[in-house]
Design a protein around this motif. Structure first.
Motif, PDB file in Angstrom:
ATOM      1  N   LEU A   1       4.592  13.522  -5.989  1.00  0.00           N
ATOM      2  CA  LEU A   1       4.926  12.166  -5.863  1.00  0.00           C
ATOM      3  C   LEU A   1       3.462  11.415  -6.818  1.00  0.00           C
ATOM      4  N   GLY A   2       3.615  10.069  -6.845  1.00  0.00           N
ATOM      5  CA  GLY A   2       1.777   9.755  -7.274  1.00  0.00           C
ATOM      6  C   GLY A   2       2.641   8.395  -6.381  1.00  0.00           C
ATOM      7  N   PHE A   3       1.411   7.706  -5.985  1.00  0.00           N
ATOM      8  CA  PHE A   3       1.203   6.150  -5.604  1.00  0.00           C
ATOM      9  C   PHE A   3       0.380   5.331  -5.997  1.00  0.00           C
ATOM     10  N   ASP A   4       0.601   4.824  -6.618  1.00  0.00           N
ATOM     11  CA  ASP A   4      -0.247   2.969  -6.964  1.00  0.00           C
ATOM     12  C   ASP A   4      -0.055   2.030  -6.320  1.00  0.00           C
ATOM     13  N   GLY A   5      -0.473   1.303  -5.424  1.00  0.00           N
ATOM     14  CA  GLY A   5      -0.844   0.374  -4.556  1.00  0.00           C
ATOM     15  C   GLY A   5      -1.313  -0.759  -4.831  1.00  0.00           C
ATOM     16  N   SER A   6      -0.777  -1.668  -4.766  1.00  0.00           N
ATOM     17  CA  SER A   6      -1.306  -3.547  -4.548  1.00  0.00           C
ATOM     18  C   SER A   6      -1.538  -4.135  -3.247  1.00  0.00           C
ATOM     19  N   MET A   7      -1.089  -5.660  -2.937  1.00  0.00           N
ATOM     20  CA  MET A   7      -0.456  -6.491  -1.854  1.00  0.00           C
ATOM     21  C   MET A   7      -0.216  -7.564  -2.214  1.00  0.00           C
ATOM     22  N   VAL A   8      -1.430  -7.526  -3.373  1.00  0.00           N
ATOM     23  CA  VAL A   8      -0.878  -9.610  -3.349  1.00  0.00           C
ATOM     24  C   VAL A   8      -0.254 -10.169  -5.045  1.00  0.00           C
TER      25      VAL A   8
ATOM     26  N   MET B   1       0.456   4.214 -13.574  1.00  0.00           N
ATOM     27  CA  MET B   1      -0.593   4.611 -13.319  1.00  0.00           C
ATOM     28  C   MET B   1       0.573   5.583 -11.848  1.00  0.00           C
ATOM     29  N   ALA B   2       1.474   5.305 -11.711  1.00  0.00           N
ATOM     30  CA  ALA B   2       1.976   5.912 -10.610  1.00  0.00           C
ATOM     31  C   ALA B   2       2.774   7.271 -11.151  1.00  0.00           C
ATOM     32  N   ASP B   3       3.115   7.416 -12.254  1.00  0.00           N
ATOM     33  CA  ASP B   3       3.296   7.996 -12.887  1.00  0.00           C
ATOM     34  C   ASP B   3       2.562   8.767 -13.235  1.00  0.00           C
TER      35      ASP B   3
END
Length: 522
Positions: free
Chosen positions: A334-341, A493-495
């Motif tokens: 798995l790949g994770f690209d995170g943000s908030m707002v 980015m997540a991919d």
């Protein structure tokens, strides 16, 4: 076309004021726009015609604006509605409709007759006022210097028609006019209309207004950038059969980069616009080729090509789409690209075949089918952390997660919690700000897609983000960036992280099924 030639004049140039006679391509589009269904009956409005909407994708300077202006004038004051089938000896006489121009048309037996809208409301729409001038300025001249000057009072922003009708100019900022029930809409440069700049909503709103009145719409645009998911692209790619599409093309074997072949392309595309000097167009195209070849090919070659600084080839990506169901218990990375707002939070995955090592890309979903993609705008402006945490737990429960690479920005606490629960050999911080490593990961992803045919699901969000990704050169290599604040690339980015995680698992030895280890907190 006969009515247009009798009521509209050439708006500018050396022949200004002479009758506006359509060129062959303009005639072809007009004939199809007003093609009547054999089963049409009196009283039908839009359903009387074969096509509910018309789209013209054509080069710069071929005459899209003046043609649209003439069509808009016809919709405002001409016999554009079906009025039954003519019998021998029937005519259309402008004097019967309060117009003293002297125009009379003799119908042939069985020919469709026309009548005017009783109270037309026509809108000419573009993203900005400058763009509305493409249609509005020739329309003003056609009316002011032609036989309709006494019937239609044209101002700077609207024209007043007989019987209280109007022609209005509408931009993205004129929201108050968009809810009006309209009889015709002329939408210019829809290749620039996107969800991000609010014009997709404008198009949808206008079409609802047209549907309520039985009206129809016409789109005109240059060739669109396939990375932007514009209204023009959505229309061109839609499966609706009641949309007439006109997009002339030169032979695909001709290269726009080759000067000799480019000349052949221009001669073919501008052949039916005799007012255009091909030498002048060639000079403009050649100059633009030096700084933006893809834009030159779109504007003058009428070809659908992505912006030259696009990182991926969207067509190559879409060609590798092969949707399959990912089974429970599958070995995945798995790949994770995170943000908030602002940016989106995305989890992408790779299925790893334990026997062959083949990879397959996918966006995991919840049990209800919702993808693991969070747009903060859909949640009141902030990504729901609790829902993201629940998604991660569900994915570890559903799949055999061999490795999970995560960009830590804004999510450090959650990542530490997941590492403690699922193991720090599986949950691994992978900062995307490291240019050299990120450039290598992106290059591997692109190569595996374009060269090795890496298959993946048909996630539209990921495809859109792939199309948005632009080359950004930094000291450590080429990475990706957004073309603007509204076109996101988070799924890319997540991919890339999911792909890197899967490749690292393979490099360490093909994964083997293992029993799950449960950590109990007291």
């Amino acid at each position: 076309m006969n009515w247009v030639a009798a009521h509209c004049v050439v708006p500018d140039g050396f022949t200004k004021g002479s009758p506006f006679v359509m060129s062959p391509w303009q005639q072809w589009v007009t004939v199809n726009e007003y093609r009547v269904r054999p089963a049409a009956t009196v009283g039908q409005l839009a359903p009387a015609f074969h096509y509910r909407r018309t789209q013209v994708i054509h080069c710069q300077k071929v005459g899209k604006g003046p043609w649209s202006a003439a069509d808009a004038i016809a919709q405002a004051d001409g016999p554009v509605l079906f009025d039954g089938w003519a019998a021998a000896g029937e005519i259309f006489d402008c004097r019967d409709h309060g117009c003293g121009c002297g125009f009379v048309f003799d119908y042939r037996p069985g020919e469709p007759k026309g009548r005017r809208w009783p109270t037309p409301l026509v809108q000419i729409t573009a993203f900005s006022e400058d763009q509305t001038d493409n249609i509005w300025r020739p329309l003003q001249s056609m009316i002011r210097y032609g036989p309709l000057a006494d019937r239609i009072k044209v101002g700077e922003e609207f024209a007043r028609l007989p019987n209280d009708g109007r022609i209005d100019v509408v931009t993205s900022s004129a929201r108050s006019r968009l809810g009006n029930p309209i009889t015709a809409a002329f939408q210019d440069e829809t290749g620039l209309w996107t969800k991000q700049n609010g014009m997709l909503a404008v198009a949808d709103t206008q079409r609802r207004g047209l549907a309520g009145m039985g009206g129809r719409a016409v789109e005109t645009t240059n060739a669109y950038d396939p990375a932007e998911q514009s209204v023009a692209q959505l229309t061109a790619e839609a499966t609706a059969e009641d949309v007439f599409r006109f997009h002339p093309q030169a032979p695909a074997r001709l290269s726009f980069r080759n000067k000799r072949e480019r000349r052949q392309i221009l001669k073919a595309l501008y052949a039916e616009s005799p007012w255009v000097d091909v030498d002048a167009i060639e000079a403009e195209a050649a100059e633009l080729m030096e700084r933006d070849p893809s834009q030159a090919e779109r504007f003058f070659g009428n070809r659908i090509v992505a912006t030259s600084d696009a990182y991926f080839d969207p067509e190559a990506w879409n060609a590798c789409a092969a949707p399959v169901n990912v089974s429970k218990g599958a070995v995945v990375a798995l790949g994770f690209d995170g943000s908030m707002v602002d940016d989106w939070t995305v989890i992408r995955g790779r299925v790893i075949d334990p026997d062959t090592g083949d990879l397959y890309g996918f966006t995991p979903t919840f049990a209800d089918g919702q993808p693991t993609v969070w747009n903060p705008a859909d949640y009141g402006g902030e990504v729901p952390r609790g829902e993201v945490q629940a998604a991660v737990e569900e994915l570890f429960d559903r799949f055999d997660v061999a490795r999970f690479y995560l960009d830590p920005e804004l999510w450090q606490s959650e990542i530490e919690s997941w590492a403690a629960r699922f193991g720090d050999k599986r949950v691994i911080v992978w900062p995307t700000y490291r240019t050299r490593q990120m450039a290598a990961a992106l290059e591997r992803l692109r190569t595996d897609v374009t060269t090795h045919g890496l298959t993946h699901d048909d996630c539209l969000i990921t495809a859109s983000h792939v199309a948005n990704a632009r080359r950004v050169r930094r000291s450590g290599g080429v990475v990706v960036g957004k073309p603007n604040a509204h076109q996101k690339i988070d799924a890319v980015m997540a991919d890339a992280l999911a792909h890197e995680a899967a490749c690292d698992v393979k490099a360490a030895g093909l994964p083997r099924k293992r029993s799950r280890r449960m950590v109990v907190y007291r």
